[in-house]
Design a protein around this motif. Structure first.
Motif, mmCIF file in Angstrom:
data_model
loop_
_atom_site.group_PDB
_atom_site.id
_atom_site.type_symbol
_atom_site.label_atom_id
_atom_site.label_comp_id
_atom_site.label_asym_id
_atom_site.label_seq_id
_atom_site.Cartn_x
_atom_site.Cartn_y
_atom_site.Cartn_z
ATOM 1 N N VAL A 110 0.840 -1.204 0.000
ATOM 2 C CA VAL A 110 0.000 0.000 0.000
ATOM 3 C C VAL A 110 0.872 1.250 0.000
ATOM 4 O O VAL A 110 0.601 2.219 -0.732
ATOM 5 C CB VAL A 110 -0.945 -0.001 1.218
ATOM 6 C CG1 VAL A 110 -1.643 1.356 1.362
ATOM 7 C CG2 VAL A 110 -1.987 -1.104 1.092
ATOM 8 N N ALA A 111 1.926 1.255 0.802
ATOM 9 C CA ALA A 111 2.838 2.410 0.840
ATOM 10 C C ALA A 111 3.472 2.635 -0.530
ATOM 11 O O ALA A 111 3.567 3.769 -1.010
ATOM 12 C CB ALA A 111 3.911 2.191 1.900
ATOM 13 N N TRP A 112 3.915 1.549 -1.176
ATOM 14 C CA TRP A 112 4.511 1.680 -2.509
ATOM 15 C C TRP A 112 3.484 2.205 -3.499
ATOM 16 O O TRP A 112 3.773 3.083 -4.311
ATOM 17 C CB TRP A 112 5.047 0.327 -2.977
ATOM 18 C CG TRP A 112 5.806 0.405 -4.274
ATOM 19 C CD1 TRP A 112 7.144 0.602 -4.431
ATOM 20 C CD2 TRP A 112 5.248 0.330 -5.595
ATOM 21 N NE1 TRP A 112 7.466 0.637 -5.769
ATOM 22 C CE2 TRP A 112 6.319 0.472 -6.513
ATOM 23 C CE3 TRP A 112 3.959 0.150 -6.091
ATOM 24 C CZ2 TRP A 112 6.138 0.451 -7.887
ATOM 25 C CZ3 TRP A 112 3.782 0.120 -7.471
ATOM 26 C CH2 TRP A 112 4.858 0.265 -8.351
ATOM 27 N N ALA A 113 2.280 1.651 -3.460
ATOM 28 C CA ALA A 113 1.235 2.067 -4.401
ATOM 29 C C ALA A 113 0.854 3.525 -4.201
ATOM 30 O O ALA A 113 0.551 4.237 -5.166
ATOM 31 C CB ALA A 113 0.004 1.173 -4.234
ATOM 32 N N VAL A 119 -2.548 3.961 6.083
ATOM 33 C CA VAL A 119 -1.155 3.812 5.663
ATOM 34 C C VAL A 119 -0.879 4.668 4.434
ATOM 35 O O VAL A 119 0.132 5.385 4.355
ATOM 36 C CB VAL A 119 -0.838 2.329 5.373
ATOM 37 C CG1 VAL A 119 0.529 2.186 4.690
ATOM 38 C CG2 VAL A 119 -0.873 1.512 6.660
ATOM 39 N N ALA A 120 -1.795 4.622 3.461
ATOM 40 C CA ALA A 120 -1.611 5.385 2.225
ATOM 41 C C ALA A 120 -1.624 6.882 2.493
ATOM 42 O O ALA A 120 -0.800 7.631 1.952
ATOM 43 C CB ALA A 120 -2.695 5.013 1.217
ATOM 44 N N ARG A 121 -2.519 7.342 3.335
ATOM 45 C CA ARG A 121 -2.635 8.779 3.582
ATOM 46 C C ARG A 121 -1.481 9.296 4.425
ATOM 47 O O ARG A 121 -1.062 10.444 4.271
ATOM 48 C CB ARG A 121 -3.974 9.088 4.237
ATOM 49 C CG ARG A 121 -5.108 9.026 3.209
ATOM 50 C CD ARG A 121 -6.381 9.598 3.736
ATOM 51 N NE ARG A 121 -7.302 9.867 2.642
ATOM 52 C CZ ARG A 121 -8.607 10.000 2.795
ATOM 53 N NH1 ARG A 121 -9.143 9.874 4.006
ATOM 54 N NH2 ARG A 121 -9.386 10.250 1.758
ATOM 55 N N ARG A 122 -0.956 8.471 5.307
ATOM 56 C CA ARG A 122 0.237 8.900 6.038
ATOM 57 C C ARG A 122 1.428 8.995 5.107
ATOM 58 O O ARG A 122 2.287 9.855 5.258
ATOM 59 C CB ARG A 122 0.528 7.932 7.195
ATOM 60 C CG ARG A 122 -0.426 8.076 8.368
ATOM 61 C CD ARG A 122 0.046 7.297 9.582
ATOM 62 N NE ARG A 122 0.058 5.864 9.361
ATOM 63 C CZ ARG A 122 -0.994 5.078 9.542
ATOM 64 N NH1 ARG A 122 -2.159 5.600 9.931
ATOM 65 N NH2 ARG A 122 -0.906 3.772 9.338
ATOM 66 N N ARG A 123 1.474 8.088 4.125
ATOM 67 C CA ARG A 123 2.579 8.092 3.160
ATOM 68 C C ARG A 123 2.485 9.296 2.230
ATOM 69 O O ARG A 123 3.491 9.939 1.909
ATOM 70 C CB ARG A 123 2.527 6.792 2.353
ATOM 71 C CG ARG A 123 3.695 6.561 1.438
ATOM 72 C CD ARG A 123 4.880 6.021 2.193
ATOM 73 N NE ARG A 123 5.954 5.643 1.306
ATOM 74 C CZ ARG A 123 6.971 4.889 1.673
ATOM 75 N NH1 ARG A 123 7.051 4.432 2.905
ATOM 76 N NH2 ARG A 123 7.923 4.596 0.823
ATOM 77 N N GLN A 124 1.265 9.588 1.750
ATOM 78 C CA GLN A 124 1.034 10.683 0.812
ATOM 79 C C GLN A 124 -0.205 11.454 1.283
ATOM 80 O O GLN A 124 -1.326 11.167 0.866
ATOM 81 C CB GLN A 124 0.818 10.140 -0.608
ATOM 82 C CG GLN A 124 2.012 9.434 -1.209
ATOM 83 C CD GLN A 124 3.129 10.407 -1.582
ATOM 84 O OE1 GLN A 124 2.919 11.610 -1.699
ATOM 85 N NE2 GLN A 124 4.326 9.875 -1.760
ATOM 86 N N PRO A 125 -0.029 12.425 2.163
ATOM 87 C CA PRO A 125 -1.179 13.088 2.799
ATOM 88 C C PRO A 125 -2.162 13.729 1.834
ATOM 89 O O PRO A 125 -3.355 13.821 2.147
ATOM 90 C CB PRO A 125 -0.513 14.142 3.697
ATOM 91 C CG PRO A 125 0.843 13.595 3.984
ATOM 92 C CD PRO A 125 1.256 12.887 2.726
ATOM 93 N N SER A 126 -1.715 14.176 0.675
ATOM 94 C CA SER A 126 -2.623 14.851 -0.251
ATOM 95 C C SER A 126 -3.235 13.902 -1.283
ATOM 96 O O SER A 126 -3.994 14.335 -2.151
ATOM 97 C CB SER A 126 -1.887 15.982 -0.980
ATOM 98 O OG SER A 126 -0.814 15.468 -1.752
#
Length: 297
Positions: free
Chosen positions: A54-57, A95-102
């Motif tokens: 998920v973080a990579w995606a 997880v995704a939003r912490r990685r890429q907040p916007s």
């Protein structure tokens, strides 16, 4: 890579009632809102490997300027974690939003047979990223989707940001077109150099003329991509595995008869970076260049 099709996909911005969504057959929306453009889709279960994917995606979707859809692709997401389906998906979205907040992120649940559900969603995806340890694997999907399939071999914390280069394996067949399209697109999205590898066994390995022609052609729409082509006297899987160290992505085609193929299967355990299987048509590996070893089947 697949270009967005009008009204085909759903990116999700904030919360909305499930009734506001239109999902493919066999897929039930959990949270989301109408979307524009083709998203990156990542399939998850409750494993640590899935959350790394998920973080990579999330990073990939941000680099490509599109939304991310987190898809629950396992019949029972509660197995092993004691969490209900929505909880697993919401954790993945966090997880995704912490990685890429916007980043625009949404979640969906597959209610139908997992492979059928993933294939339905892949029709409207830019990339399908696999992060489900118990769900369908690349052999179930490669050669059957209209978008590339990415397998992330990641730590629980997710892979590091793109570094190094994109590596593509070519073999002088018609599958090279899809491989190079995917590789140039990925390199351009991350502003990375591209190394194209042709592995053979002859005394003087060389890059087939048609591959050189394709590199020149792809450099027209992607002038910023710095590309080099190497012909090496090595086994294809060995050549690509060695070059995966320090790379951001390795790109290969599927097998001649569908699935990941022998080289792809070897790279699933040997690659040091994420592995992208280009969307090559089933059986579409007619040889176009000199008789050389198959570097991506």
């Amino acid at each position: 890579m697949n270009e967005p099709r009008p009204g085909a996909a759903m990116a999700l911005a904030g919360a909305a009632e499930p009734a506001d969504l239109v999902a493919p057959a066999g897929v039930s929306p959990v949270v989301g809102a109408p979307v524009v453009g083709a998203p990156v889709v990542v399939a998850v279960d409750d494993s640590a490997t899935a959350f790394g994917a998920v973080a990579w995606a999330a990073d990939e979707a941000a680099a490509r300027g599109c939304g991310l859809v987190v898809l629950g692709a396992v019949d029972d997401l509660a197995v092993g974690a004691g969490r209900h389906t929505g909880g697993v998906l919401e954790h993945a979205r966090g997880v995704a939003r912490r990685r890429q907040p916007s980043l625009v992120v949404g979640v969906r649940r597959v209610d139908d047979e997992p492979v059928a559900g993933l294939l339905d969603v892949a029709e409207d995806a830019r990339l399908l990223v696999l992060g489900a340890a118990r769900g369908p694997g690349p052999s179930d999907l490669v050669g059957r989707t209209s978008c590339p399939v990415v397998v992330v071999l990641a730590s629980p914390d997710g892979p590091a940001g793109p570094d190094g280069r994109v590596v593509a394996g070519v073999d002088g067949t018609t599958a090279d077109t899809a491989v190079l399209a995917a590789a140039f697109g990925a390199a351009a999205a991350h502003d990375l150099p591209l190394t194209v590898v042709h592995a053979g066994h002859g005394p003087r390995p060389r890059v087939p003329d048609d591959v050189d022609d394709q590199l020149a052609a792809w450099s027209v729409p992607y002038p910023s991509v710095r590309v080099t082509a190497d012909a090496v006297q090595e086994e294809p899987a060995t050549a690509l595995a060695l070059r995966s160290s320090g790379a951001a992505l390795v790109v290969v085609g599927g097998g001649r008869h569908g699935g990941v193929g022998t080289v792809g299967r070897a790279l699933l355990t040997a690659s040091a970076c994420p592995l992208l299987f280009a969307a090559t048509p089933l059986g579409g590996r007619e040889r176009t260049g000199p008789g050389t070893a198959d570097a991506a089947s």
